[in-house]
Design a protein around this motif. Structure first.
Motif, PDB file in Angstrom:
ATOM      1  N   UNK A 139       0.870  -1.177   0.000  1.00 12.40           N
ATOM      2  CA  UNK A 139       0.000   0.000   0.000  1.00 12.40           C
ATOM      3  C   UNK A 139       0.910   1.232   0.000  1.00 12.40           C
ATOM      4  N   UNK A 140       1.060   1.844  -1.168  1.00 11.81           N
ATOM      5  CA  UNK A 140       2.004   2.964  -1.308  1.00 11.81           C
ATOM      6  C   UNK A 140       1.638   4.149  -0.416  1.00 11.81           C
ATOM      7  N   UNK A 141       0.362   4.267  -0.040  1.00 13.04           N
ATOM      8  CA  UNK A 141      -0.046   5.369   0.838  1.00 13.04           C
ATOM      9  C   UNK A 141       0.535   5.224   2.242  1.00 13.04           C
ATOM     10  N   UNK A 142       0.927   3.986   2.607  1.00 13.27           N
ATOM     11  CA  UNK A 142       1.478   3.739   3.947  1.00 13.27           C
ATOM     12  C   UNK A 142       3.000   3.663   3.935  1.00 13.27           C
ATOM     13  N   UNK A 174      15.099   2.789   7.507  1.00  9.62           N
ATOM     14  CA  UNK A 174      13.973   1.838   7.591  1.00  9.62           C
ATOM     15  C   UNK A 174      12.948   2.202   6.524  1.00  9.62           C
ATOM     16  N   UNK A 175      12.434   1.180   5.848  1.00  6.63           N
ATOM     17  CA  UNK A 175      11.468   1.370   4.758  1.00  6.63           C
ATOM     18  C   UNK A 175      10.275   0.465   5.058  1.00  6.63           C
ATOM     19  N   UNK A 176       9.145   1.062   5.433  1.00  4.01           N
ATOM     20  CA  UNK A 176       8.007   0.293   5.939  1.00  4.01           C
ATOM     21  C   UNK A 176       6.739   0.596   5.143  1.00  4.01           C
ATOM     22  N   UNK A 177       5.979  -0.470   4.877  1.00  6.50           N
ATOM     23  CA  UNK A 177       4.678  -0.296   4.234  1.00  6.50           C
ATOM     24  C   UNK A 177       3.786  -1.477   4.589  1.00  6.50           C
ATOM     25  N   UNK A 178       2.475  -1.241   4.615  1.00  8.48           N
ATOM     26  CA  UNK A 178       1.527  -2.340   4.777  1.00  8.48           C
ATOM     27  C   UNK A 178       1.411  -3.087   3.460  1.00  8.48           C
ATOM     28  N   UNK A 179       1.052  -4.359   3.556  1.00 10.18           N
ATOM     29  CA  UNK A 179       0.755  -5.116   2.337  1.00 10.18           C
ATOM     30  C   UNK A 179      -0.455  -4.498   1.649  1.00 10.18           C
ATOM     31  N   UNK A 180      -0.517  -4.638   0.324  1.00 10.12           N
ATOM     32  CA  UNK A 180      -1.640  -4.102  -0.428  1.00 10.12           C
ATOM     33  C   UNK A 180      -2.955  -4.751  -0.009  1.00 10.12           C
ATOM     34  N   UNK A 181      -4.042  -3.999  -0.119  1.00 10.90           N
ATOM     35  CA  UNK A 181      -5.357  -4.505   0.284  1.00 10.90           C
ATOM     36  C   UNK A 181      -6.042  -5.300  -0.815  1.00 10.90           C
ATOM     37  N   UNK A 193      -0.941 -14.909   3.199  1.00  7.68           N
ATOM     38  CA  UNK A 193       0.232 -14.372   3.900  1.00  7.68           C
ATOM     39  C   UNK A 193      -0.023 -14.280   5.399  1.00  7.68           C
ATOM     40  N   UNK A 194       0.980 -14.691   6.188  1.00  9.44           N
ATOM     41  CA  UNK A 194       0.929 -14.496   7.643  1.00  9.44           C
ATOM     42  C   UNK A 194       1.681 -13.226   8.036  1.00  9.44           C
ATOM     43  N   UNK A 195       2.630 -12.787   7.187  1.00  8.64           N
ATOM     44  CA  UNK A 195       3.333 -11.516   7.390  1.00  8.64           C
ATOM     45  C   UNK A 195       2.674 -10.482   6.489  1.00  8.64           C
ATOM     46  N   UNK A 196       2.106  -9.445   7.089  1.00 10.63           N
ATOM     47  CA  UNK A 196       1.311  -8.465   6.339  1.00 10.63           C
ATOM     48  C   UNK A 196       2.045  -7.141   6.153  1.00 10.63           C
ATOM     49  N   UNK A 197       3.317  -7.094   6.536  1.00  4.99           N
ATOM     50  CA  UNK A 197       4.076  -5.844   6.466  1.00  4.99           C
ATOM     51  C   UNK A 197       5.266  -6.011   5.539  1.00  4.99           C
ATOM     52  N   UNK A 198       5.509  -4.998   4.731  1.00  5.75           N
ATOM     53  CA  UNK A 198       6.732  -4.916   3.929  1.00  5.75           C
ATOM     54  C   UNK A 198       7.726  -4.102   4.754  1.00  5.75           C
ATOM     55  N   UNK A 199       8.756  -4.773   5.298  1.00  7.71           N
ATOM     56  CA  UNK A 199       9.727  -4.116   6.174  1.00  7.71           C
ATOM     57  C   UNK A 199      11.118  -4.308   5.595  1.00  7.71           C
TER      58      UNK A 199
END
Length: 378
Positions: free
Chosen positions: A226-229, A240-247, A258-264
């Motif tokens: 989710x580029x907005x996050x 650090x580069x953080x984003x939520x997974x796309x919806x 997916x069990x990991x929902x964050x792009x870290x």
């Protein structure tokens, strides 16, 4: 042998850079194309920073070892019989032959040239046919040690004997990584991708540190997260580069289970990138290895919950290899060609003070660290 830049050139390379990212130009193109600056990179950056070697699983057991090359130097990392982690120049003290190759386990280190034999702590214990030598004692000879550290489940070495610990230098990085990847020590090697890129290593890092190009160049990636996050934060020697997974459904690969929902993602100065993509628990380590002024080697190592990738991870590997990397390599090779023309010297840093992914403030942070190293070299 290529000379180093003059004092005047060391001063001139700083021109255009401002500590304020909103006022700054990028690093001068000479730093990417001139072999003399490449030599400075090797001497003042790679020979004086913490360099990634492997996951701790490679050298977890007493007697285990791995032989690698760091900043052009042969290095061996071992776990001695008492369980102490050590690193040495992988060079025999007799006639400079290499000692260990690859990785494995052993009870000793024996030179394949003349069978001089060392304990796993580096102490020479046997040198055949030296009984008649004068003033010779095996106890006086030990392999040259190199700083080594276990950090966040991985092994790093530093060729600078004056270097402070990676843990000390990196501030809150370990706390941050372990928050998002608490099982990082337990992961196991699953797959490696390798690339040979016609570009300076700094171009590769520049490209990695911003997602300003993502909506244009990585349309599939922009459905994965989710580029907005997407937020990028710089600290000391890392970002650090953080984003939520796309919806919505992703065109990159299937993340419905997916069990990991964050792009870290974490970039550690100067050339190590740790990535946690949406999916199962995993860490991908990107190691950017300078091979020449216009050549970079890359390894992508995938550390997973199991030695065999599952279906989602196979899709991830395929996407990274065939889509994302193909896009990025095309970009950085084009940039390298452009920097070799008279049409480019420096460009503006595009900065968002709020730290969005579509900002180049982490590139600016990286350039500042490069210039600090150059200033020390001067």
């Amino acid at each position: 042998m290529t000379s180093l830049p003059s004092k005047a050139e060391f001063a001139a390379i700083q021109k255009g850079y401002s500590p304020n990212a909103s006022r700054s130009l990028s690093l001068n193109a000479d730093a990417y194309i001139d072999p003399r600056w490449f030599n400075v990179d090797l001497k003042e950056i790679f020979a004086k920073t913490w360099q990634w070697v492997c996951h701790v699983e490679k050298v977890r057991e007493p007697g285990s070892y791995i032989a690698v090359e760091i900043a052009g130097q042969p290095i061996a990392v071992v776990r001695d019989r008492e369980g102490v982690l050590r690193a040495f120049y992988n060079v025999c003290k007799h006639r400079a032959h290499h000692l260990l190759s690859g990785s494995g386990t052993s009870t000793r280190i024996m030179c394949p040239y003349h069978a001089w034999t060392y304990r796993m702590d580096g102490q020479l214990v046997r040198a055949p046919h030296t009984e008649t030598l004068e003033d010779f004692n095996t106890k006086d000879i030990c392999l040259d040690q190199v700083k080594v550290e276990e950090f966040c489940g991985f092994i790093y070495v530093n060729l600078d004997p004056q270097a402070t610990s990676l843990s000390e230098q990196s501030g809150d990085l370990e706390t941050e990584i372990r928050h998002w990847a608490p099982d990082i020590d337990k992961l196991t090697f699953g797959h490696r991708l390798t690339y040979d890129i016609k570009s300076n290593w700094k171009n590769v890092v520049d490209n990695f540190l911003e997602c300003y190009h993502c909506p244009t160049a990585h349309k599939d990636f922009c459905t994965l997260v989710d580029m907005d996050t997407y937020k990028v934060t710089t600290h000391g020697i890392y970002s650090s580069h953080m984003a939520d997974a796309g919806n919505s459904s992703s065109s990159a690969y299937d993340v419905s289970n997916a069990t990991v929902k964050t792009h870290a993602v974490w970039w550690l100065w100067p050339n190590t990138c740790l990535m946690r993509y949406p999916g199962r628990s995993s860490i991908i380590v990107l190691n950017v290895i300078p091979a020449g002024p216009d050549r970079t080697l890359e390894t992508y190592d995938f550390y997973l919950e199991t030695p065999e990738p599952n279906e989602m991870e196979l899709q991830t590997i395929k996407y990274l290899d065939e889509v994302l990397q193909a896009e990025d390599i095309s970009i950085v090779e084009s940039v390298q060609r452009g920097m070799n023309t008279p049409a480019f010297t420096q460009g503006r840093i595009v900065n968002d003070p709020d730290g969005s992914g579509q900002s180049e403030h982490a590139v600016h942070h990286f350039h500042g660290l490069v210039l600090e190293a150059y200033a020390r070299g001067a």
